[in-house]
Design a protein around this motif. Structure first.
Motif: not given
Length: 247
Positions: A9-10, A12-25, A92-102, A143-144
């Motif tokens: 589970p994450r 922290h709120t994964p703000w960077a992952v959300w922003c990257i997802l939004a930019a790609n979308l 990215l959604w599955i794995f990215g939040d846990n890396i942003e956590d650290v 990389g993630v």
């Protein structure tokens, strides 16, 4: 293999992952408004054509303008179709939040872009004369995965494996799931040497994965809490900070 979820589970709120997802979308939806000819032109100028940079004389005679280094970042936000886009963003959604956590959002963003650049440069080493545009976020996402492999090897990844018309779903340790993924990329890369890899930049995936593995210690943020599991207690998770002596 397709990941459905992981067991970490994450925190922290994964703000960077959300922003990257939004930019790609946003970019992908804009791509849908283009004609096939406009999309091809976009890929050649905002994607990375290795021969454009490895052979500048050829590039000039082929109609490419000088420069074009913006493509080294822009290519990570372009995708070749719905399947390409959805698989990358879901991973990215599955794995990215846990890396942003650290790392925190700023460090994670720099880490993500750096891994994408490392992936691209690896591809260019093996395919310097390729005239096929490189587009997609998969190198950065690799990389993630490399960082996840190092940080959460004992996580469990619920995996979908389509066998003919029968979907098989089972849990794999992250170290096994990502190990299989890495070996698959390596074997595919070796068999594609001397060609354009059937449209898939296998060596970019490998380069991104290794970059994420190597760069994780440099981008971890001291004092930032994250969730971890231990091999001696699979069902036990704790919130811990990187400076913790037992972390």
């Amino acid at each position: 293999m397709f990941p459905l979820r992981d067991t970490i589970p994450r925190v922290h709120t994964p703000w960077a992952v959300w922003c990257i997802l939004a930019a790609n979308l946003a970019v992908f939806l804009w791509q849908q408004t283009l004609t096939p000819g406009e999309t091809l032109r976009l890929f050649h100028f905002m994607g990375v054509v290795p021969a454009r940079f490895a052979h500048p004389d050829w590039a000039l005679t082929s109609g490419y303008p000088p420069g074009g280094v913006i493509a080294f970042a822009a290519h990570m936000f372009l995708h070749g179709g719905w399947g390409h886009f959805l698989v990358n963003m879901w991973t990215l959604w599955i794995f990215g939040d846990n890396i942003e956590d650290v790392m925190g959002p700023v460090r994670f963003t720099i880490f993500y872009l750096t891994c994408g650049l490392a992936a691209l440069l690896t591809h260019m080493v093996f395919s310097a004369s390729s005239t096929v545009p490189v587009v997609g976020a998969s190198g950065a996402i690799a990389g993630v995965l490399g960082a996840y492999f190092l940080l959460y090897p004992h996580a469990r990844v619920t995996t979908l494996v389509p066998l003919l018309f029968i979907p098989l779903i089972f849990d794999l340790p992250a170290v096994v799931y990502l190990g299989i993924w890495f070996v698959t990329q390596l074997l595919s890369g070796l068999t594609s040497l001397g060609s354009d890899g059937a449209g898939i930049a296998w060596w970019a995936h490998l380069g991104g994965f290794v970059a994420g593995f190597v760069l994780l210690p440099l981008f971890r943020q001291k004092g930032r809490c994250y969730y971890c599991r231990f091999p001696e207690g699979r069902g036990r998770g704790v919130i811990r900070a990187p400076h913790d002596p037992e972390a």
